[in-house]
Design a protein around this motif. Structure first.
Motif, PDB file in Angstrom:
ATOM      1  N   LEU A  94      -5.075  -1.506  -1.016  1.00  0.00           N
ATOM      2  CA  LEU A  94      -5.944  -1.292   0.115  1.00  0.00           C
ATOM      3  C   LEU A  94      -5.237  -0.347   1.200  1.00  0.00           C
ATOM      4  N   THR A  95      -6.163   0.769   1.638  1.00  0.00           N
ATOM      5  CA  THR A  95      -5.267   1.466   2.614  1.00  0.00           C
ATOM      6  C   THR A  95      -6.212   1.663   4.038  1.00  0.00           C
TER       7      THR A  95
ATOM      8  N   LEU B 124     -12.149  -7.674  -6.556  1.00  0.00           N
ATOM      9  CA  LEU B 124     -10.464  -7.415  -7.019  1.00  0.00           C
ATOM     10  C   LEU B 124      -9.595  -8.340  -6.045  1.00  0.00           C
ATOM     11  N   LEU B 125     -10.503  -9.093  -5.262  1.00  0.00           N
ATOM     12  CA  LEU B 125      -9.848  -9.918  -4.029  1.00  0.00           C
ATOM     13  C   LEU B 125      -9.195 -11.248  -4.373  1.00  0.00           C
TER      14      LEU B 125
ATOM     15  N   LYS C 212      10.299  -0.962  -5.589  1.00  0.00           N
ATOM     16  CA  LYS C 212       9.991  -0.444  -7.071  1.00  0.00           C
ATOM     17  C   LYS C 212       8.455  -0.889  -7.342  1.00  0.00           C
ATOM     18  N   ARG C 213       7.919  -1.922  -6.674  1.00  0.00           N
ATOM     19  CA  ARG C 213       6.463  -2.304  -6.793  1.00  0.00           C
ATOM     20  C   ARG C 213       5.472  -1.595  -5.910  1.00  0.00           C
ATOM     21  N   ALA C 214       4.498  -1.252  -6.105  1.00  0.00           N
ATOM     22  CA  ALA C 214       3.700  -0.435  -5.251  1.00  0.00           C
ATOM     23  C   ALA C 214       2.430  -0.679  -5.697  1.00  0.00           C
ATOM     24  N   TYR C 215       1.691  -0.672  -4.232  1.00  0.00           N
ATOM     25  CA  TYR C 215      -0.135  -1.006  -4.305  1.00  0.00           C
ATOM     26  C   TYR C 215      -0.600   0.403  -4.008  1.00  0.00           C
ATOM     27  N   THR C 216      -1.679   0.702  -4.778  1.00  0.00           N
ATOM     28  CA  THR C 216      -2.468   1.609  -4.493  1.00  0.00           C
ATOM     29  C   THR C 216      -3.781   1.269  -4.003  1.00  0.00           C
ATOM     30  N   PHE C 217      -4.765   2.170  -3.476  1.00  0.00           N
ATOM     31  CA  PHE C 217      -5.930   1.737  -2.906  1.00  0.00           C
ATOM     32  C   PHE C 217      -7.093   1.630  -4.001  1.00  0.00           C
ATOM     33  N   ALA C 218      -7.921   0.751  -3.182  1.00  0.00           N
ATOM     34  CA  ALA C 218      -9.224   0.609  -4.033  1.00  0.00           C
ATOM     35  C   ALA C 218     -10.262   1.197  -3.236  1.00  0.00           C
ATOM     36  N   PRO C 219     -10.912   2.184  -3.814  1.00  0.00           N
ATOM     37  CA  PRO C 219     -12.068   2.939  -3.200  1.00  0.00           C
ATOM     38  C   PRO C 219     -13.245   2.187  -2.823  1.00  0.00           C
TER      39      PRO C 219
ATOM     40  N   CYS D 265      -9.255   6.452   5.890  1.00  0.00           N
ATOM     41  CA  CYS D 265      -8.644   5.114   5.820  1.00  0.00           C
ATOM     42  C   CYS D 265      -9.004   4.520   4.456  1.00  0.00           C
ATOM     43  N   GLU D 266      -8.139   3.829   3.889  1.00  0.00           N
ATOM     44  CA  GLU D 266      -8.208   3.308   2.506  1.00  0.00           C
ATOM     45  C   GLU D 266      -7.839   1.853   2.610  1.00  0.00           C
ATOM     46  N   ILE D 267      -8.332   1.195   1.692  1.00  0.00           N
ATOM     47  CA  ILE D 267      -8.336  -0.217   1.627  1.00  0.00           C
ATOM     48  C   ILE D 267      -7.229  -0.720   0.288  1.00  0.00           C
ATOM     49  N   TYR D 268      -6.145  -1.183   0.860  1.00  0.00           N
ATOM     50  CA  TYR D 268      -5.061  -1.380  -0.315  1.00  0.00           C
ATOM     51  C   TYR D 268      -5.049  -3.167  -0.429  1.00  0.00           C
ATOM     52  N   LEU D 269      -5.164  -3.646  -1.569  1.00  0.00           N
ATOM     53  CA  LEU D 269      -5.344  -4.964  -2.151  1.00  0.00           C
ATOM     54  C   LEU D 269      -3.905  -5.542  -2.601  1.00  0.00           C
ATOM     55  N   VAL D 270      -3.467  -6.375  -1.674  1.00  0.00           N
ATOM     56  CA  VAL D 270      -1.918  -6.734  -1.563  1.00  0.00           C
ATOM     57  C   VAL D 270      -1.791  -8.413  -2.077  1.00  0.00           C
ATOM     58  N   PRO D 271      -1.095  -8.729  -3.119  1.00  0.00           N
ATOM     59  CA  PRO D 271      -0.772 -10.155  -3.332  1.00  0.00           C
ATOM     60  C   PRO D 271      -0.792 -11.068  -1.979  1.00  0.00           C
TER      61      PRO D 271
END
Length: 198
Positions: free
Chosen positions: A20-21, A86-87, A123-130, A158-164
């Motif tokens: 999410l961003t 995806l939450l 090395k671990r990256a999270y990208t946005f969920a539109p 603004c974007e939503i990033y879903l992070v563990p």
């Protein structure tokens, strides 16, 4: 109603199943970056950095100024109403960023896929969920039209990033050589410009 952006992002996001961003307007001007940030010495939020972005699928290059404005923990109940699905086991974060076109080819928005959210593992990256074009005031992504940058045009999105749930965002990164057509939660070897997430 499905938008062109949905078709452009659905496959990469399904593969990434990630993140999410950000959100929120910035009242002050962003200071210019004296040097590009690294994980060892990240830039502060609201610090502009000049980057080169290679867009997919044509491999053309654009010079951008990138300024992450804020990283804010989001509301799971509000995000779930978007129907993202995806939450489970994840926490949403809203990431607000300003991009300005500074030279080179026009960009139809592929730069947006190059902004990454990290925990403490670089090395671990999270990208946005539109948000699939939905009106979502807590974190409103820019329209397709606004994301098309050329000749000095800026956009704040603004974007939503879903992070563990067990990960606390520590860094925002911009990876201009990232192949956004093949997203992964691993960053690969391309360099990143890095900011502190708070």
């Amino acid at each position: 109603m499905l938008t062109n952006r949905l078709f452009r992002t659905a496959a990469p996001i399904a593969l990434a199943a990630l993140a999410l961003t950000g959100c929120g307007p910035d009242d002050g001007g962003a200071p210019a970056a004296a040097s590009k940030g690294t994980f060892a010495a990240p830039l502060a939020l609201k610090t502009a950095a000049d980057v080169t972005e290679t867009h997919f699928p044509d491999n053309q290059k654009t010079q951008l100024s990138v300024t992450p404005v804020s990283v804010v923990k989001g509301d799971k109940a509000a995000v779930e109403k978007l129907g993202v699905g995806l939450l489970n086991g994840k926490t949403p974060y809203y990431v607000t960023t300003t991009y300005t076109h500074k030279g080179g080819e026009a960009d139809n928005g592929s730069f947006n896929f190059k902004l990454l959210l990290h925990g403490t593992d670089p090395k671990r990256a999270y990208t946005f969920a539109p948000s699939w074009g939905a009106k979502f005031e807590p974190c409103q992504e820019a329209s397709d039209t606004d994301l098309r940058l050329a000749a000095g045009k800026p956009v704040t999105t603004c974007e939503i990033y879903l992070v563990p749930e067990d990960v606390q965002p520590a860094f925002v990164g911009f990876q201009g050589e990232r192949d956004a057509g093949k997203p992964s939660d691993e960053t690969g070897t391309a360099p990143e410009v890095v900011w502190k997430a708070s």
